[in-house]
Scaffold this motif. Structure first.
Motif, short mmCIF file in Angstrom:
data_model
loop_
_atom_site.label_atom_id
_atom_site.label_comp_id
_atom_site.label_asym_id
_atom_site.label_seq_id
_atom_site.Cartn_x
_atom_site.Cartn_y
_atom_site.Cartn_z
N LEU A 1 98.78 2.70 40.60
CA LEU A 1 100.21 2.40 40.56
C LEU A 1 100.39 1.15 41.67
CD1 LEU A 1 102.34 5.14 39.71
CD2 LEU A 1 101.57 3.63 38.05
N ALA A 2 99.27 1.28 42.67
CA ALA A 2 99.50 0.06 43.69
C ALA A 2 99.71 -1.26 43.24
CB ALA A 2 98.23 -0.07 44.64
N GLY A 3 100.60 -1.92 43.45
CA GLY A 3 101.00 -3.48 43.15
C GLY A 3 101.59 -3.39 41.91
N ASP A 4 102.13 -2.39 41.27
CA ASP A 4 102.62 -2.20 40.13
C ASP A 4 104.17 -2.00 40.14
OD1 ASP A 4 103.35 -1.95 37.22
OD2 ASP A 4 101.90 -0.32 36.84
N PRO A 5 104.97 -2.87 40.27
CA PRO A 5 106.47 -2.27 40.45
C PRO A 5 106.95 -1.56 39.25
CG PRO A 5 106.49 -4.78 40.40
CD PRO A 5 104.75 -4.29 40.28
N ARG A 6 106.48 -1.90 37.96
CA ARG A 6 107.04 -1.40 36.87
C ARG A 6 106.41 -0.01 36.54
NH1 ARG A 6 108.96 -1.94 31.82
NH2 ARG A 6 108.12 -1.09 30.00
N GLY A 7 105.30 0.29 37.15
CA GLY A 7 104.81 1.61 36.97
C GLY A 7 105.40 2.52 37.96
N GLN A 8 105.61 2.05 39.23
CA GLN A 8 106.08 2.60 40.08
C GLN A 8 107.48 3.01 39.68
OE1 GLN A 8 105.92 1.32 44.42
NE2 GLN A 8 103.40 0.61 43.83
N ALA A 9 108.33 2.22 39.15
CA ALA A 9 109.79 2.41 38.78
C ALA A 9 109.68 3.67 38.09
CB ALA A 9 110.26 1.30 38.27
N LYS A 10 108.62 3.59 36.81
CA LYS A 10 108.66 4.52 35.95
C LYS A 10 108.53 6.10 36.70
CE LYS A 10 107.25 2.57 31.72
NZ LYS A 10 106.40 2.48 30.53
N ALA A 11 107.59 6.12 37.67
CA ALA A 11 107.27 7.31 38.27
C ALA A 11 108.54 7.90 39.23
CB ALA A 11 106.06 7.04 39.25
N ALA A 12 109.15 6.78 39.65
CA ALA A 12 110.19 7.06 40.86
C ALA A 12 111.31 7.57 39.76
CB ALA A 12 110.68 5.97 41.51
N PHE A 13 111.67 7.08 38.91
CA PHE A 13 112.79 7.44 37.98
C PHE A 13 112.56 9.15 37.26
CE2 PHE A 13 114.22 3.13 37.16
CZ PHE A 13 115.64 3.39 37.78
N ARG A 14 111.01 9.24 36.96
CA ARG A 14 110.58 10.74 36.38
C ARG A 14 110.87 11.72 37.56
NH1 ARG A 14 105.99 7.92 34.45
NH2 ARG A 14 106.55 7.31 32.05
N THR A 15 110.55 11.20 38.78
CA THR A 15 110.94 12.13 39.89
C THR A 15 112.32 12.51 40.28
OG1 THR A 15 108.48 11.46 41.07
CG2 THR A 15 110.48 12.42 42.35
N ALA A 16 113.10 11.29 40.03
CA ALA A 16 114.39 11.48 40.47
C ALA A 16 115.19 12.48 39.32
CB ALA A 16 115.36 10.35 40.64
N LEU A 17 114.71 12.12 38.32
CA LEU A 17 115.30 12.68 37.18
C LEU A 17 114.86 14.17 37.24
CD1 LEU A 17 115.30 10.03 34.31
CD2 LEU A 17 117.42 11.07 35.18
N ASP A 18 113.91 14.42 37.31
CA ASP A 18 113.23 15.89 37.36
C ASP A 18 113.96 16.64 38.39
OD1 ASP A 18 111.33 17.91 37.01
OD2 ASP A 18 110.38 17.68 38.83
N ALA A 19 114.50 15.87 39.54
CA ALA A 19 115.21 16.67 40.43
C ALA A 19 116.68 17.05 40.14
CB ALA A 19 115.06 15.71 41.81
N MET A 20 117.20 15.92 39.40
CA MET A 20 118.38 16.05 38.61
C MET A 20 118.49 17.22 37.94
SD MET A 20 120.65 13.52 39.77
CE MET A 20 121.67 13.26 38.50
N VAL A 21 117.44 17.33 37.11
CA VAL A 21 117.22 18.42 36.13
C VAL A 21 117.39 19.96 36.77
CG1 VAL A 21 115.80 19.81 34.35
CG2 VAL A 21 116.42 17.36 34.19
N HIS A 22 116.52 19.91 38.02
CA HIS A 22 116.28 21.29 38.67
C HIS A 22 117.84 21.59 39.36
CE1 HIS A 22 111.94 20.71 37.93
NE2 HIS A 22 112.09 22.14 38.35
N ALA A 23 118.61 20.35 39.71
CA ALA A 23 119.80 20.58 40.37
C ALA A 23 121.14 21.20 39.14
CB ALA A 23 120.39 19.43 41.19
N GLY A 24 120.62 20.93 38.03
CA GLY A 24 121.48 21.23 36.79
C GLY A 24 122.27 20.13 36.22
#
Length: 133
Positions: free
Chosen positions: A44-67
């Motif tokens: 994902l180095a140098g790939d803003p699109r790929g990094q954004a997808k990974a970041a959104f997945r992490t953030a949404l996973d945290a949201m789900v764990h918070a209910g």
């Protein structure tokens, strides 16, 4: 019963600096800034699109764990290290939230904490009271 629920972050920096990946307080759910894990995903180095997808997945996973879920997201903040990344990152935002349409802010920053990180994402959600356990 406490109205505060914390989603722990297990990484080194979270332990050292004392923060949670997400916190739910009553109906409000907020995440810390989430980024792609470049140590685990060097492709994902140098790939803003790929990094954004990974970041959104992490953030949404945290949201789900918070209910909360995708439909509960009411605000997003996107941090990019180059203004030219706003379009690819914004398009990823649209893939995740095209129907939900939360507010969105894009901020250009000079750098993020880890070398090579190009994108960081923060989310805020609001759950219906009936969904809180």
């Amino acid at each position: 019963m406490s109205l505060v629920k914390r989603v722990p972050e297990t990484g080194h920096w979270a332990q050292l600096y004392g923060y949670s990946r997400a916190v739910a307080v009553g109906p409000l759910v907020v995440t810390s800034a989430c980024t792609a894990d470049l140590d685990a995903n060097p492709d994902l180095a140098g790939d803003p699109r790929g990094q954004a997808k990974a970041a959104f997945r992490t953030a949404l996973d945290a949201m789900v764990h918070a209910g909360a879920g995708v439909s509960d997201v009411v605000r997003s903040r996107l941090y990019v290290t180059d203004p030219s990344y706003a379009d690819p990152v914004g398009r990823v935002h649209g893939e995740f939230f095209g129907v939900v349409k939360p507010t969105a802010t894009v901020v250009t920053v000079s750098q993020l904490f880890h070398p090579g990180q190009l994108v960081a994402v923060e989310l805020e959600g609001f759950r219906a009271w009936r969904d809180i356990d």
